[in-house]
Design a protein around this motif. Structure first.
Motif, PDB file in Angstrom:
ATOM      1  N   VAL A 160       0.768  -1.173  -0.220  1.00 56.37           N
ATOM      2  CA  VAL A 160      -0.125  -0.030   0.038  1.00 56.37           C
ATOM      3  C   VAL A 160       0.903   1.080   0.042  1.00 56.37           C
ATOM      4  N   ALA A 179       2.148   1.853  -3.144  1.00 54.13           N
ATOM      5  CA  ALA A 179       1.260   2.511  -4.405  1.00 54.13           C
ATOM      6  C   ALA A 179       0.782   4.019  -3.959  1.00 54.13           C
ATOM      7  N   LEU A 180       0.751   4.357  -2.766  1.00 52.64           N
ATOM      8  CA  LEU A 180       0.528   5.546  -2.335  1.00 52.64           C
ATOM      9  C   LEU A 180       1.757   6.792  -2.753  1.00 52.64           C
ATOM     10  N   ASN A 181       2.885   5.984  -3.056  1.00 52.37           N
ATOM     11  CA  ASN A 181       4.052   6.818  -3.589  1.00 52.37           C
ATOM     12  C   ASN A 181       3.907   6.970  -5.295  1.00 52.37           C
ATOM     13  N   ILE A 182       3.986   5.799  -5.922  1.00 52.98           N
ATOM     14  CA  ILE A 182       4.160   5.743  -7.443  1.00 52.98           C
ATOM     15  C   ILE A 182       2.925   5.334  -8.049  1.00 52.98           C
ATOM     16  N   GLY A 183       1.659   5.190  -7.376  1.00 53.22           N
ATOM     17  CA  GLY A 183       0.469   4.975  -8.013  1.00 53.22           C
ATOM     18  C   GLY A 183       0.121   3.643  -8.450  1.00 53.22           C
ATOM     19  N   ILE A 184      -1.162   3.364  -8.678  1.00 48.19           N
ATOM     20  CA  ILE A 184      -1.462   1.944  -9.430  1.00 48.19           C
ATOM     21  C   ILE A 184      -2.454   2.097 -10.362  1.00 48.19           C
ATOM     22  N   SER A 185      -2.527   1.386 -11.297  1.00 47.30           N
ATOM     23  CA  SER A 185      -3.604   1.173 -12.172  1.00 47.30           C
ATOM     24  C   SER A 185      -3.898  -0.181 -12.470  1.00 47.30           C
ATOM     25  N   PRO A 186      -5.320  -0.476 -12.870  1.00 37.44           N
ATOM     26  CA  PRO A 186      -5.717  -1.995 -13.051  1.00 37.44           C
ATOM     27  C   PRO A 186      -4.869  -2.443 -14.359  1.00 37.44           C
ATOM     28  N   TYR A 197      -2.985  -5.705  -5.312  1.00 42.69           N
ATOM     29  CA  TYR A 197      -3.531  -4.701  -6.108  1.00 42.69           C
ATOM     30  C   TYR A 197      -4.369  -5.325  -7.436  1.00 42.69           C
ATOM     31  N   LEU A 203       8.231   6.290   2.570  1.00 43.66           N
ATOM     32  CA  LEU A 203       6.800   6.049   2.043  1.00 43.66           C
ATOM     33  C   LEU A 203       6.013   6.643   3.024  1.00 43.66           C
TER      34      LEU A 203
END
Lengths: 477, 477
Positions: A170, A173-180, A205, A314
């Motif tokens: 998590v 993800a909060l640092n670099i982002g996530i996408s489906p 994810y 992070l």
């Protein structure tokens, strides 16, 4: 406090999404969960149960993933064995962890003799018994155990809980982002936190993993060009080799590719700049087995003006320097957050890994005025020469900046006069006189830091993640 | 278990990133943290302290955000008052919550008389005292308290902890993805969980919020066209009005726009299809104050074949149907996860909000074979009018207090403008004009709760236990 079973939940929520691909074969989250349930049934038939501690020895392959995911469903604690270790080292870890079973990839069966050994082929050939997965996992459940040496040289088994892995995924993800649509290229060993954390991110994810059985610069460059992957974990050496292939073959990198996380020590800024010319964003990270991967990360925007920094923590994490009173003061790096291991197993089970909630890393560093972390050196590698602290990484950085030097490693050698003196080993790009390199060093660092001996070698000792093993250099002396 | 202070951490990690924009003014995370610290100093000077419970009554504005962020730094519990409520309703909530102070937007000062009232202008005009923010926030810290009615008609103050908000933000990110470039358009009231949760996501993700002081279809359509925002929260009515503007003015939507989350009751599939023609992806959600916003979400890909469904739970959450033995069985919807409130405050503080770890929502629904949730009937016949929850029992209680009214029943009637509006049926003790009853209501409840029609009848439909059958009232419409 619990999580829904990550495998079941992912199959339920995004069953049709890509979970794993290897060579020409793909598995969706629904398919891989079915395979994991089948493996859970096979493992149960072989006597493996909830809370059983199993050691696993394997090379990167889908089969390795199936066994791990089966163990996750069963509720095992997985001791991840490094396949590059010698028999004696493996024996130590299997013994120290009191593993109930040792699950072994058939290609590695010569490496282990254990009465409780179960070959992967036997698991595969076993008829599964009916198996019902747990609906929930406790946050404090131990998912994995990884051995790491640290200052003493005696490997310690580090527990990594579900919460450790979840927090790590998590926070990243909060640092670099996530996408489906994300797909992470995995060429790091799955038994190391660098590779294992990619699988954990995949489940948390709902992200695809593109698995390679080993690092190969040309194959990786081809993936980057094809646009089949969006993320990748690297170390300095692997990044440099990929950049060489991209340059030599005049290749380009797909705009679909987003980010590389670089661990295992500082990556030279020259590499980061070369990568940027291909549109690749390289994020320098700092982390360790005890923190279930990255704790701090440097953004590319800061890379140029914060050369040598490992960035900032992070979102969920805190970092401070023991005893530091102001920015720039050096000291031991302390880490606090939900990614920090609750402790060790085996003979080090009684050792406190945290003091007042802070992990004492044994690494030396400082925070600058803006709060960027600079890791000065791994404490265990510190060379003390004539009362002066000498940090190998500093000398290596100087050597690496010379155009003829591809790789450099520095360690301390005993000295009657000074206690210890630094000595260097280098791998060359092109012929050069050692005297020229030493003169080059003298121009840039204090004389007590200049290597007293410099040897040209074919390769440097590195672990499976390609991290330089300075302690092994000492054995070469 | 703690978090690093979200405001300080965001300022530290992404200080130069957009945090808030309103009209032509923007604040970075560093700037808004400075303002928040200044407000914390002002509030401290006025006597507000850690663990002080403050009620806040305001219209959407940057000032409202400054006051809330100041309170976050101080460590207050914030009772979020709905500015559309009548004086009597506000008094109830201020009294029930035992708020130590009531912080009031100057434009709303006529709505409250309280000895501990502090106007926003007074806060702004106060010299701050030196203030040092807490470095860490406990996970169980109550961040916000929001009042919501239920079956009884007595509003209950719902506690929302730091962990509730964090879990909600993270679960949403794991569902729809996040990117450092995201900007969320906020036209929902900040005192509702729909608007407040956008601010929480902003701090946790490091995401920009584009704030409007109220919903205006043309202004929103302009934002969508300009590509200044990537996300937006809507209800059916606001979505439809924006679509009308986009059509009437032949506007397009920027490809930078990504996703709308639709709450407050089911959105007609026709709207979702119209939105899709502009490239807008609308995700139907199901959630409530007790779950700090969305618990389930329907993906656009499923919208067509799962008409009427609210989707599947987010990654950390579980949903089940009380007493259901197979797919399709109807029953009360039960929810489990870290987003569920630990409980109420005030006169309902002793009421268990969870049984065996499951929130009993009072809503009736079923899960289909694939696990998609269908909400069949809202708790206590909830009426959703323009995104506001209206509880029949609350209106009936007001009508019953009038000396001429013997029995009262309220239900929702379809409305083109608002989705639904409340209508009332009353049985009289003695003759009275319906207008008199409506004026009587207006004095005591928010205007959106006042029945739009009121019919005098001989009897009300009741079951054998004499319980009012509100669903049968609907058949009378």
């Amino acid at each position: 406090m619990t999580y829904p079973n990550w495998l079941s939940q992912r199959a339920h929520l995004s069953g049709s999404r890509l979970a794993l691909s290897f060579q020409e074969t793909q598995w969706t989250f629904s398919e891989i969960n079915d395979v994991a349930l089948e493996y859970a049934g096979k493992l149960t038939a072989l006597g493996v149960q909830k809370n059983t501690r199993v050691a696993i020895l394997a090379k990167s392959s889908p089969e390795f993933v199936f066994v791990m995911y089966g163990c996750l469903h069963v509720g095992c604690e997985m001791v991840m064995l490094n396949e590059r270790l010698a028999r004696a080292e493996l024996s130590y870890q299997i013994d120290d962890s009191s593993a109930d079973y040792v699950l072994v990839d058939d290609v590695l069966k010569e490496k282990v003799t254990d009465s409780q050994l179960i070959l992967f082929s036997r698991i595969k050939g076993t008829s599964p018994v009916p198996f019902t997965p747990q609906k929930e996992w406790k946050k404090e459940r131990t998912i994995s155990i990884m051995y790491t040496s640290g200052t003493t040289g005696n490997p310690k088994g580090v527990r990594q809980t579900a919460e450790n892995h979840f927090s790590s995924a998590v926070s990243s993800a909060l640092n670099i982002g996530i996408s489906p649509e994300d797909v992470w290229l995995c060429v790091m060993p799955l038994f190391h936190i660098s590779g294992f954390s990619i699988l954990m991110r995949s489940l948390i994810y709902g992200m695809g993993v593109r698995l390679h059985d080993k690092f190969d610069a040309s194959s990786c460059a081809a993936e980057l060009q094809a646009g089949r992957v969006t993320h990748m974990s690297v170390v300095g050496v692997t990044l440099e080799r990929m950049l060489d292939v991209l340059a030599a073959d005049e290749m380009s990198v797909s705009p679909k590719f987003k980010t590389m996380l670089a661990g295992g020590g500082p990556v030279p800024v020259a590499y980061i700049q070369r990568a940027a010319s291909y549109g690749i964003s390289v994020l320098q990270t700092y982390g360790m087995t005890e923190t279930s991967s990255q704790t701090t990360t440097l953004q590319p925007a800061d890379a140029a003006q914060k050369i040598g920094s490992s960035g900032k923590p992070l979102f969920l994490y805190q970092v401070k320097i023991d005893g530091a009173e102001k920015a720039g003061d050096k000291g031991e790096i302390l880490i606090h957050g939900p990614q920090v291991t609750p402790g060790y197993i085996g003979r080090f089970a009684d050792r406190n890994v945290q003091e007042d909630g802070w992990l004492h890393t044994g690494d030396v560093g400082f925070l600058d005025e803006e709060g960027f972390l600079f890791v000065v050196d791994r404490r265990s590698d510190l060379i003390v020469s004539g009362g002066e602290n000498v940090y190998p990484a500093e000398i290596e950085k100087v050597l690496l900046a010379h155009p003829a030097v591809r790789e450099a490693g520095v360690c301390g050698a005993p000295s009657d006069e000074w206690g210890e003196v630094p000595v260097a080993f280098v791998v060359l790009n092109k012929p050069v006189e050692t005297d020229e390199l030493l003169v080059y060093c003298k121009e840039q660092i204090a004389s007590y830091k200049v290597p007293k001996r410099l040897s040209i070698v074919e390769t440097l000792p590195r672990n499976a993640s390609n991290k330089l093993l300075r302690r092994e250099l000492k054995a070469w002396l």
